[in-house]
Structure formats: structure tokens, C-alpha cells
Design a protein around this motif. Structure first.
Motif, PDB file in Angstrom:
ATOM      1  N   THR A 222       1.436   7.595   0.651  1.00 42.20           N
ATOM      2  CA  THR A 222       0.450   6.561   0.368  1.00 42.20           C
ATOM      3  C   THR A 222      -0.915   7.221   0.297  1.00 42.20           C
ATOM      4  OG1 THR A 222      -0.404   4.390   1.078  1.00 42.20           O
ATOM      5  CG2 THR A 222       0.003   6.027   2.801  1.00 42.20           C
ATOM      6  N   HIS A 224      -4.065   8.402   1.812  1.00 39.29           N
ATOM      7  CA  HIS A 224      -4.271   8.654   3.234  1.00 39.29           C
ATOM      8  C   HIS A 224      -5.185   9.854   3.448  1.00 39.29           C
ATOM      9  CE1 HIS A 224      -1.106  11.605   2.285  1.00 39.29           C
ATOM     10  NE2 HIS A 224      -1.498  12.279   3.366  1.00 39.29           N
ATOM     11  N   SER A 271       2.440   2.684  10.686  1.00 38.58           N
ATOM     12  CA  SER A 271       2.249   1.452   9.919  1.00 38.58           C
ATOM     13  C   SER A 271       1.501   0.414  10.746  1.00 38.58           C
ATOM     14  CB  SER A 271       3.602   0.898   9.468  1.00 38.58           C
ATOM     15  OG  SER A 271       4.388   0.548  10.593  1.00 38.58           O
ATOM     16  N   HIS A 272       0.820  -0.494  10.044  1.00 39.20           N
ATOM     17  CA  HIS A 272       0.044  -1.526  10.723  1.00 39.20           C
ATOM     18  C   HIS A 272      -0.207  -2.657   9.753  1.00 39.20           C
ATOM     19  CE1 HIS A 272      -3.563   0.006   8.558  1.00 39.20           C
ATOM     20  NE2 HIS A 272      -2.937   1.172   8.692  1.00 39.20           N
ATOM     21  N   SER A 273      -0.343  -3.869  10.291  1.00 45.52           N
ATOM     22  CA  SER A 273      -0.558  -5.028   9.443  1.00 45.52           C
ATOM     23  C   SER A 273      -1.206  -6.136  10.254  1.00 45.52           C
ATOM     24  CB  SER A 273       0.772  -5.513   8.864  1.00 45.52           C
ATOM     25  OG  SER A 273       0.574  -6.568   7.937  1.00 45.52           O
ATOM     26  N   ASP A 276      -0.288  -7.718  14.044  1.00 45.60           N
ATOM     27  CA  ASP A 276       0.337  -6.740  14.933  1.00 45.60           C
ATOM     28  C   ASP A 276      -0.446  -6.593  16.223  1.00 45.60           C
ATOM     29  OD1 ASP A 276       2.325  -6.191  13.110  1.00 45.60           O
ATOM     30  OD2 ASP A 276       1.343  -4.407  12.292  1.00 45.60           O
ATOM     31  N   GLU A 286      -8.146   1.714  12.384  1.00 44.98           N
ATOM     32  CA  GLU A 286      -7.919   1.024  11.114  1.00 44.98           C
ATOM     33  C   GLU A 286      -8.917  -0.109  10.913  1.00 44.98           C
ATOM     34  OE1 GLU A 286      -6.067   2.437   9.010  1.00 44.98           O
ATOM     35  OE2 GLU A 286      -5.370   3.887  10.488  1.00 44.98           O
TER      36      GLU A 286
END
Length: 538
Positions: A222, A224, A271-273, A276, A286
Motif C-alpha cells: 500500500t 506507506h 491495519s487500522h480503521s 477500532d 495514524e
């Protein structure tokens, strides 16, 4: 024939476009001609690129790249060169804030030369390379015949969109769009502080795809920032995912570069969203990256475009306000969305609807001072708690107003780097009165390693002796020791059993041991599992 160390596009028909190669070849009929006596040339013009706006509507949850709204922007502060035989640099200059340049050179009248604008700024030094072509610097170029006197020649990098897809050989604007977003971010900080930016290398290629593997083949996973390389990678595969015009994505990743080189990041990655319950280190990292993109760019709406079943779509979020129903379902110190909106509100102006909780409008310089000062040197780990504690110590900052704003995002009235004042954050830390120390506890599977439930912090003061850290579990755990953010030891070799490492401690220094659980159950259903930890000193 012109051999170049840069990947070069041409905007004229006189040069064969080699989008990914290192060589610019003359087309049939384009010979060198007879070279006359040397003449002096003053060459001037303007360098521009196509900027395609990325849009997203939180109300309709839809967006795209607006090729119909393309604007022409100047290519600022880049190196422009005239190249002669054997790639000899005959003259060079730097474009100004309007993309204009002027340079002088001497060459044989009638000879062919190449005018090239490199995707490389001077202050600060940022260059966009092709990671799939021996790290060549991207450029846009054209061929000229030497003519004495004043000569005008513009260069333009087009987006290459045909209406239904990209002309692969004409995507010249992409590296310049990436460069310009990062240059904009850098200049915003340089306008308020004398920032010592280190050189930055950015990797973009039309081959860069969202798959993991070899970056030299475009398998970058991705867009990054890579801490190990101290470089940024940007997606570019048409029909899959392209990020060059997603300015918020670009500045977000630039923010990680800033954090790693000028501030500090203890972010464990992963990963994160939205929604969370993250480890507070990644929640801050983030959330900070998101907020910074909105602070430094004209709009508060973060947009990320991609292709879905052949259609160009987008997702995003607004950092100014949450939607209804909210996208921040677990607000507080463990939410990147709470962190990003809090940080954005620290800087933006107060609106009528925000007046009851937002009475803070801080200059970017104040935020910079916190990032490069107390956030960088905190004895704890980098969280929103350490940031707020450092912020309150800055001259002219109204601590009460900061607390009121934080409370709106369910963040407590922070009064220490450890999070005192926020019961959720401070409970992450176990403050040890001395060594030896041993404990047992419970972690929860079904969650990634960067979630709150999978991490514990243990804080102690160095003795001057050798410290040994040991953890054991029937499942997978890892251990890490930090001293002001610097790793002094870590171990994560086995899936089950014991992990152990030792390091020489310094008397009086504060250390944080982070214990992390990595177990994911087969069905991702949460299950508890136990661990044992000991910290001894000799």
C-alpha cells in the motif's frame, strides 16, 4: 541518441517516450544535424503539471477523481537542466513559485539538446524515483535545437487520462503531483519554523500495486512510509489503486516521515480503521497523520481513490465533523478518529457549532514545537496523552481550553506523560517500584497485535546493571524495551514458549517494557489466554 539517468517523458513527437526506462531515443528523422560554432543561449519558460482533484462526499459516501475539473499548477522549486551529448549538463536552474525558470548555456548552433525538469525539489530536498526502474528520478523533457539568443520553451506534464483509462506512456503529471503535495506540506512548516528537513526519497511507479512482495517489481502493499528505508512508497497501478492525486494520502505518509525524522513515533504499525480500539501508539500516529493532512491542505475531507469492479471510486472522512451516525464508535485515547479530530480542532478556527467545546486555535508553530520537543523526548510512549501533556507546557496555551476540547472527544484531563487524568490511558501502564518484578496477566485473541487488548506497558527505572526481560505463554507473545523511544532490546521468535532478552541499563533512566500478544483464533472469536512476565536486574 540521449542516454539519461532519469526516467523521461516527452511532450513533443520528436522523442520516443520511454516511461519506465533510462534511455530517450530519437525517432526516425530526428538526427543530430550539423553542429555549428558555439553560441550563447538564454532559455526561459514555465513548467506546469495537471492536477486532478480527488473528491469525496461524507453525505453520499461517494467520490472519484475529477478529471473534468483538472487544473494546471506550477512545478515549483525543481531542478531543470539542459543536457547535451553524453548526458553532459550544459546549464541548469531552479523553477520559482510560479514554475518559471531561466538558464544560460553554450552549445554548437543547430545541435540537439534535451530540456528536462526533474521531479526533485531543492529546499527541502525531495525527489520522486521509479522503484521499478533502478530508482531513476522521474522527469518531463523535450528535445530542442540550439539557437543563439533568447529562446522560450515551456514544459507541461499531463495526467494521461483518455476518458476511460490512462495512456500508460503519458502519465507525466503523477510524480509532480506527489512532489507538489509534499512540497506544500514542507513549506507550511518552513513558514513558521526553521525546520532542518533531511532529504526524502519517494518511490512511485505505474507498476506499484497493493500486493506484498518485491518493491523493485512494484509489490509495495500500500502507499506507506518505510521506517527501515526512511522512504515513502506510493501506489500507481491504473485500474487497481492510484494515489498520486490523493493529496491527503500523500501528506499523511509525508507526516510519518516528518514524525520519524524530526519528532518520534513508537507506532507499532498494522491495519487500522474507524471504530477500532487501537493501541494508543498507533491511535496517535495514524490520527496525527490524518489531522496533519487536513491542517496543511485546503480541505478537511480526507479522500482516497481506487478502482472497484472497474469503476473509479473513493472513500474518506471529514476531520471537521463526524457524520450521523458517527464513524467514531469507540471515542477516546484508543481511537485514531478521536485523535485526528482533536488535533485538527487544535489548529482550525472555531465555528458557531463548536463554540461550546472548541476555544483553541493554535499556530502550526506551536504544534511543531510539541512534536519536536516534549513528544520526541517523552519518557513514556508516544500517545495523545504525551502530546497533550507537552502541549499544555507551551507558552500561551490555555490548558483549561485544551481539556474542554479533549473532553468532547472522551479524552481525560491529561496531567502527565503517562496519561494521568485519563483512566483508560493510565491503566495501560504498570509503574514498578523496583526490580525484580514478576506478574501474570490475560490477553485476548481475535484482535490484531496493534489493538489495545493485546498490549501492556511496564515502567521502571534503570539500576545501572544488566536487566533481563522474560515472557512466556502457551500462545504467541513478544516483548520490547524502550528508553525514550529507542529500542534497547526485543524478542519475538517463537509462537509458543518463552521469549527473553537482556540489556545494560543506565542508572536513573526510565524504561518501558511493552508486552504484545499476537494470537489470532481460527474464527477470530475473542478468547482469553495467559502470560507470565519477569523483569530482573543483576
Amino acid at each position: 541518441m540521449y542516454v539519461s539517468r532519469t526516467s523521461v517523458w516527452s511532450r513533443t513527437s520528436k522523442t520516443l517516450v520511454v516511461a519506465l526506462g533510462l534511455t530517450v531515443l530519437g525517432c526516425p528523422g530526428d538526427d543530430d544535424g550539423e553542429e555549428g560554432p558555439p553560441v550563447d543561449v538564454t532559455l526561459s519558460g514555465k513548467v506546469t503539471y495537471d492536477f486532478v482533484p480527488a473528491s469525496y462526499s461524507p453525505a453520499t459516501r461517494s467520490g472519484t477523481l475529477g478529471f473534468g475539473q483538472t487544473t494546471v499548477k506550477p512545478v515549483r522549486d525543481v531542478t531543470i537542466q539542459v543536457l547535451g551529448k553524453n548526458n553532459t549538463v550544459l546549464g541548469k536552474a531552479t523553477t520559482d513559485s510560479s514554475g518559471r525558470y531561466e538558464l544560460k548555456y553554450t552549445a554548437g548552433e543547430g545541435a540537439n539538446v534535451t530540456l528536462a525538469a526533474l521531479a526533485k525539489t531543492t529546499t527541502p530536498s525531495i525527489q520522486v524515483e521509479d522503484n521499478t526502474s533502478n530508482n531513476a528520478i522521474w522527469a518531463v523533457s523535450t528535445s530542442l535545437k540550439v539557437k543563439a539568443g533568447a529562446v522560450s520553451q515551456d514544459l507541461h506534464a499531463g495526467h494521461g487520462w483518455t476518458g476511460s483509462g490512462y495512456n500508460a506512456n503519458m502519465r507525466a503529471a503523477a510524480p509532480f503531483a506527489i512532489l507538489d503535495s509534499m512540497y506544500t506540506a514542507s513549506q507550511a512548516f518552513l513558514a513558521v519554523r526553521p525546520v532542518p528537513f533531511p532529504p526524502l526519497k519517494v518511490n512511485w511507479s505505474p507498476k506499484n500495486a497493493p500486493e506484498r512482495g518485491q518493491p523493485a517489481s512494484g509489490q509495495i502493499g500500500t502507499s506507506h512510509f518505510s521506517p527501515s528505508e526512511n522512504e515513502i512508497y506510493v501506489l500507481g497501478m491504473a485500474g487497481v489503486d492510484t494515489d498520486e492525486f490523493d493529496s491527503h494520502v500523500i501528506v499523511h505518509e509525508w507526516g510519518h516521515f516528518f514524525e520519524a525524522n524530526l519528532s518520534r513515533s513508537d507506532n507499532p504499525g498494522g491495519s487500522h480503521s474507524s471504530g477500532d480500539l487501537l493501541d494508543p501508539r498507533i491511535a496517535f500516529g495514524e490520527g496525527y497523520g490524518n489531522a496533519l493532512s487536513a491542517i496543511l491542505l485546503p480541505t478537511s475531507v480526507y479522500v482516497d481513490t481506487l478502482w472497484n469492479r472497474g469503476s473509479l471510486v473513493a472513500f474518506g472522512f471529514d476531520m471537521e465533523s463526524a457524520p450521523v451516525p458517527t464513524d467514531d464508535t469507540n471515542p477516546g485515547v484508543f481511537s485514531e478518529f478521536s485523535v485526528m479530530r482533536f488535533l485538527y480542532d487544535l489548529h482550525d478556527g472555531t465555528t458557531v457549532t463548536e463554540s461550546t467545546y472548541d476555544q483553541v486555535t493554535l499556530n502550526l508553530g506551536v504544534l511543531y514545537d510539541v512534536l519536536v520537543g516534549p513528544q520526541k523526548t517523552t519518557a513514556g510512549v508516544t500517545t495523545i496523552g504525551s502530546f497533550i501533556h507537552g502541549l499544555k507546557a507551551q507558552p500561551g496555551v490555555n490548558a483549561s481550553a485544551v481539556d474542554t476540547l479533549a473532553a468532547h472527544y472522551r479524552i481525560g484531563s491529561i496531567r502527565s506523560t503517562w496519561g494521568d487524568g485519563d483512566s483508560d490511558l493510565v491503566s495501560m501502564y504498570t509503574q514498578l517500584s523496583g526490580l525484580p518484578f514478576s506478574t501474570s496477566g490475560t490477553l485476548q485473541s481475535g484482535a490484531a497485535h496493534n489493538r489495545r487488548s493485546q498490549n501492556r506497558y511496564y515502567v521502571f527505572t534503570g539500576t545501572g546493571g544488566l536487566v533481563k526481560v522474560t515472557a512466556s505463554s502457551v500462545d504467541d507473545v513478544g516483548i520490547l524495551a524502550l528508553q525514550n523511544g529507542t529500542k534497547v532490546g526485543d524478542k519475538d521468535d517463537t509462537v509458543t514458549g518463552e521469549e527473553s532478552f537482556s540489556f545494560p541499563s543506565q542508572a536513573g533512566k526510565t524504561y518501558v517494557v511493552v508486552l504484545t500478544g499476537y494470537r489470532l483464533s481460527d474464527d477470530d472469536a475473542p478468547e482469553s489466554y495467559n502470560f507470565n512476565l519477569s523483569i530482573t536486574s543483576t
